[in-house]
Enzyme design. Structure first.
Site, PDB file in Angstrom:
ATOM      1  N   SER A   1      42.553  42.250  41.131  1.00 55.00           N
ATOM      2  CA  SER A   1      43.475  43.310  40.760  1.00 55.00           C
ATOM      3  C   SER A   1      44.018  43.992  42.016  1.00 55.00           C
ATOM      4  O   SER A   1      44.505  43.320  42.926  1.00 55.00           O
ATOM      5  CB  SER A   1      42.781  44.302  39.820  1.00 55.00           C
ATOM      6  OG  SER A   1      43.707  45.214  39.269  1.00 55.00           O
TER       7      SER A   1
ATOM      8  N   ASP B   1      43.848  37.461  40.130  1.00 54.00           N
ATOM      9  CA  ASP B   1      44.844  38.249  39.407  1.00 54.00           C
ATOM     10  C   ASP B   1      45.285  39.458  40.245  1.00 54.00           C
ATOM     11  O   ASP B   1      45.206  40.613  39.798  1.00 54.00           O
ATOM     12  CB  ASP B   1      44.305  38.704  38.051  1.00 54.00           C
ATOM     13  CG  ASP B   1      45.370  38.626  36.956  1.00 54.00           C
ATOM     14  OD1 ASP B   1      46.391  37.946  37.158  1.00 54.00           O
ATOM     15  OD2 ASP B   1      45.182  39.247  35.895  1.00 54.00           O
TER      16      ASP B   1
ATOM     17  N   HIS C   1      43.883  40.376  32.103  1.00 51.90           N
ATOM     18  CA  HIS C   1      43.575  40.852  33.451  1.00 51.90           C
ATOM     19  C   HIS C   1      42.113  41.246  33.636  1.00 51.90           C
ATOM     20  O   HIS C   1      41.520  40.980  34.685  1.00 51.90           O
ATOM     21  CB  HIS C   1      44.477  42.051  33.756  1.00 51.90           C
ATOM     22  CG  HIS C   1      44.366  42.574  35.142  1.00 51.90           C
ATOM     23  ND1 HIS C   1      44.700  41.822  36.250  1.00 51.90           N
ATOM     24  CD2 HIS C   1      43.967  43.783  35.619  1.00 51.90           C
ATOM     25  CE1 HIS C   1      44.516  42.547  37.346  1.00 51.90           C
ATOM     26  NE2 HIS C   1      44.066  43.733  36.993  1.00 51.90           N
TER      27      HIS C   1
END
Length: 231
Positions: free
Chosen positions: A57, A84, A160
């Site tokens: 992230s 991600d 996510h």
């Protein structure tokens, strides 16, 4: 044995810069030569000439920023993984430092890179929350701006935060769209790709990575797209 620094995830809806996290990651790297041997089991020696950097992230943005020299470290990184990765809430609202240029192969770093994305990351959970990995600042753009050698896998049917453990706080996981499939399979898939990549990039054992690239169906979850650039 290779050594990996993994940076904690941070949800992309937090509108702040990344300077403190980048500096903290650099301090961790500089701690390794003297600090890591003291906490390893007897007989285990770290191989700091094979140092990998990874982040999920906003932690992916932190990892890429550190690899690109936005903080100084005594050690040199040999491989980079973005799980991600997210660089802000949109193209016009990037996190600082703004590392995305929207030009292909523009990242200035000389090391193998792996980017793993999620297919549902850029979708909204509901009308109240924005996407956790928005288009233009997510895995697709990170991969596009990588220089070869670079590898790209997307877990098509997952979101996510599906990479987090099942006991992750609900007030965190509830804000992101998630997949309906077994999240354990997705995590094993991501972990397997990471190990295959590190073995290829740092251990010169590329058989497993080549097998996944050749036939993505060997993975326990659907990978689509699967891409790589070697030159």
């Amino acid at each position: 044995m290779y050594t990996e620094i993994t940076l904690q995830f941070s949800i992309s809806i937090i509108p702040s810069g990344d300077a403190e996290d980048i500096a903290a990651a650099a301090k961790v790297a500089d701690w390794l030569p003297d600090g890591l041997p003291s906490v390893l089991p007897k007989g285990v020696e770290p191989e700091l000439s094979k140092l990998a950097l990874a982040g999920h992230s906003r932690g992916g943005h932190t990892a890429f920023s550190l690899a690109m020299g936005h903080a100084k470290t005594q050690l040199t990184f040999s491989a980079l993984i973005g799980l991600d990765p997210v660089a802000g809430t949109g193209k016009s609202s990037q996190l600082q430092p703004k590392i995305l240029t929207y030009e292909p192969s523009s990242f200035d770093m000389a090391m193998p890179v792996l980017v793993i994305g999620t297919g549902l990351g850029e979708e909204k959970k509901n009308i109240f929350f924005p996407p956790c990995a928005p288009k233009d600042v997510n895995h697709a753009e990170f991969y596009r701006e990588c220089r070869p050698p670079c590898y790209y896998f997307v877990t098509k049917d997952y979101g996510h935060l599906d990479m987090l453990d099942d006991d992750a706080p609900k007030f965190i996981t509830c804000v992101c769209k998630d997949g309906n499939g077994c999240k354990g399979k997705m995590r094993r898939c991501v972990a397997g790709i990471m190990v295959a990549f590190l073995n290829a990039a740092l251990g010169e054992k590329d058989g497993d990575l080549e097998a996944i690239l050749r036939d993505p169906a060997v993975a326990p979850t659907t990978l689509d797209p699967v891409e790589h650039r070697l030159a």
